[in-house]
Design an enzyme around this catalytic site. Structure first.
Site, PDB file in Angstrom:
ATOM      1  N   LYS A 214      39.690  79.064  49.625  1.00 27.59           N
ATOM      2  CA  LYS A 214      38.943  79.953  48.737  1.00 27.59           C
ATOM      3  C   LYS A 214      39.393  81.409  48.923  1.00 27.59           C
ATOM      4  O   LYS A 214      40.143  81.728  49.861  1.00 27.59           O
ATOM      5  CB  LYS A 214      37.449  79.771  49.014  1.00 27.59           C
ATOM      6  CG  LYS A 214      36.925  78.351  48.708  1.00 27.59           C
ATOM      7  CD  LYS A 214      35.430  78.244  49.036  1.00 27.59           C
ATOM      8  CE  LYS A 214      34.848  76.889  48.647  1.00 27.59           C
ATOM      9  NZ  LYS A 214      33.388  76.819  48.952  1.00 27.59           N
TER      10      LYS A 214
ATOM     11  N   TYR B 271      32.793  73.819  39.139  1.00 33.07           N
ATOM     12  CA  TYR B 271      31.514  73.719  39.836  1.00 33.07           C
ATOM     13  C   TYR B 271      30.350  73.377  38.891  1.00 33.07           C
ATOM     14  O   TYR B 271      29.194  73.645  39.213  1.00 33.07           O
ATOM     15  CB  TYR B 271      31.220  75.018  40.593  1.00 33.07           C
ATOM     16  CG  TYR B 271      31.915  75.098  41.946  1.00 33.07           C
ATOM     17  CD1 TYR B 271      31.641  74.173  42.956  1.00 33.07           C
ATOM     18  CD2 TYR B 271      32.830  76.107  42.229  1.00 33.07           C
ATOM     19  CE1 TYR B 271      32.263  74.244  44.191  1.00 33.07           C
ATOM     20  CE2 TYR B 271      33.461  76.186  43.475  1.00 33.07           C
ATOM     21  CZ  TYR B 271      33.164  75.251  44.446  1.00 33.07           C
ATOM     22  OH  TYR B 271      33.773  75.314  45.678  1.00 33.07           O
TER      23      TYR B 271
HETATM   24  P1  IDP Z   1      30.414  71.862  50.117  1.00 34.96           P
HETATM   25  O1  IDP Z   1      31.436  72.922  49.717  1.00 34.96           O
HETATM   26  O2  IDP Z   1      30.253  71.785  51.613  1.00 34.96           O
HETATM   27  O3  IDP Z   1      30.677  70.520  49.486  1.00 34.96           O
HETATM   28  P2  IDP Z   1      28.273  72.200  48.156  1.00 34.96           P
HETATM   29  O4  IDP Z   1      26.828  71.889  48.425  1.00 34.96           O
HETATM   30  O5  IDP Z   1      29.035  71.265  47.287  1.00 34.96           O
HETATM   31  O6  IDP Z   1      28.984  72.372  49.585  1.00 34.96           O
HETATM   32  O7  IDP Z   1      28.314  73.671  47.541  1.00 34.96           O
HETATM   33  C1  IDP Z   1      29.479  74.169  46.923  1.00 34.96           C
HETATM   34  C2  IDP Z   1      29.707  75.583  47.395  1.00 34.96           C
HETATM   35  O8  IDP Z   1      28.628  76.403  46.924  1.00 34.96           O
HETATM   36  C3  IDP Z   1      29.677  75.769  48.922  1.00 34.96           C
HETATM   37  O9  IDP Z   1      30.900  75.457  49.557  1.00 34.96           O
HETATM   38  C4  IDP Z   1      29.346  77.259  49.014  1.00 34.96           C
HETATM   39  O10 IDP Z   1      30.487  78.073  48.744  1.00 34.96           O
HETATM   40  C5  IDP Z   1      28.329  77.412  47.884  1.00 34.96           C
HETATM   41  N1  IDP Z   1      26.944  77.188  48.350  1.00 34.96           N
HETATM   42  C6  IDP Z   1      26.367  76.013  48.698  1.00 34.96           C
HETATM   43  N2  IDP Z   1      25.076  76.184  49.060  1.00 34.96           N
HETATM   44  C7  IDP Z   1      24.834  77.506  48.934  1.00 34.96           C
HETATM   45  C8  IDP Z   1      23.676  78.320  49.172  1.00 34.96           C
HETATM   46  O11 IDP Z   1      22.591  77.831  49.558  1.00 34.96           O
HETATM   47  N3  IDP Z   1      23.812  79.664  48.941  1.00 34.96           N
HETATM   48  C9  IDP Z   1      24.983  80.226  48.493  1.00 34.96           C
HETATM   49  N4  IDP Z   1      26.086  79.508  48.261  1.00 34.96           N
HETATM   50  C10 IDP Z   1      26.019  78.158  48.481  1.00 34.96           C
END
Ligand code: IDP
Ligand code: MG
Length: 143
Positions: free
Chosen positions: A11, A51
């Protein structure tokens, strides 16, 4: 289990911190082969599309801004149990919860700015690989 493929993204914060080689080294040390790679600066439309599954989440707009804030490096990793292997190398979404020695524990600033993406299952891996590399973007190892 036979060889599997997964989609990985370094990223914008990962590039800002100059971690491409460090992260590729971790993939290779874990036995994963990089079979496709491209550097790109995502458009808003690309980040929103990638996303889309998170569209209703409160952090969606911030996530799109973050993912378009600088270039990324996108790759397909191939190997035994590649999806789970990569998720283990990455560590938990929130670096506070990530295991020692994972990319996110070592380098992530926050739950949002967490350096890497990795597919979370076979269906999303196939979709995400097609999103960036289409049907013919993979370079299988011939030696
Ligand atoms: P992952 O990348 O570990 O699979 P996901 O739940 O799919 O996690 O979330 C996608 C991306 O969204 C995360 O990698 C992070 O960059 C962002 N993200 C996830 N949860 C949060 C949050 O609670 N606050 C802010 N950003 C978040
Ligand atoms: Mg995810």
């Amino acid at each position: 289990m036979s060889a599997e493929q997964t989609l990985s993204i370094i990223k914008p914060d990962g590039l800002q911190k100059n971690l491409i080689g460090e992260i590729y080294g971790r993939f290779e040390k874990a036995g994963l082969e990089i079979v496709a790679a491209r550097m790109m600066h995502l458009t808003k439309e690309q980040a929103e599309g990638f996303y889309a599954v998170h569209k209703e989440r409160p952090f969606y707009n911030d996530l799109v801004s973050y993912m378009t804030s600088g270039p990324v490096v996108v790759q397909v990793l191939q190997g035994e149990d590649a999806i789970n292997n990569n998720r283990e190398i990455m560590g938990a979404t929130n670096p506070d919860d990530a295991d020692l020695g994972t990319i996110r524990k070592d380098f992530a600033a926050s739950i949002e700015e967490n350096v890497v993406h990795g597919s979370d299952g076979p269906d999303t891996a196939a979709q995400e690989i097609a999103f960036f590399f289409g049907d013919d973007g993979i370079c299988p190892r011939t030696r």
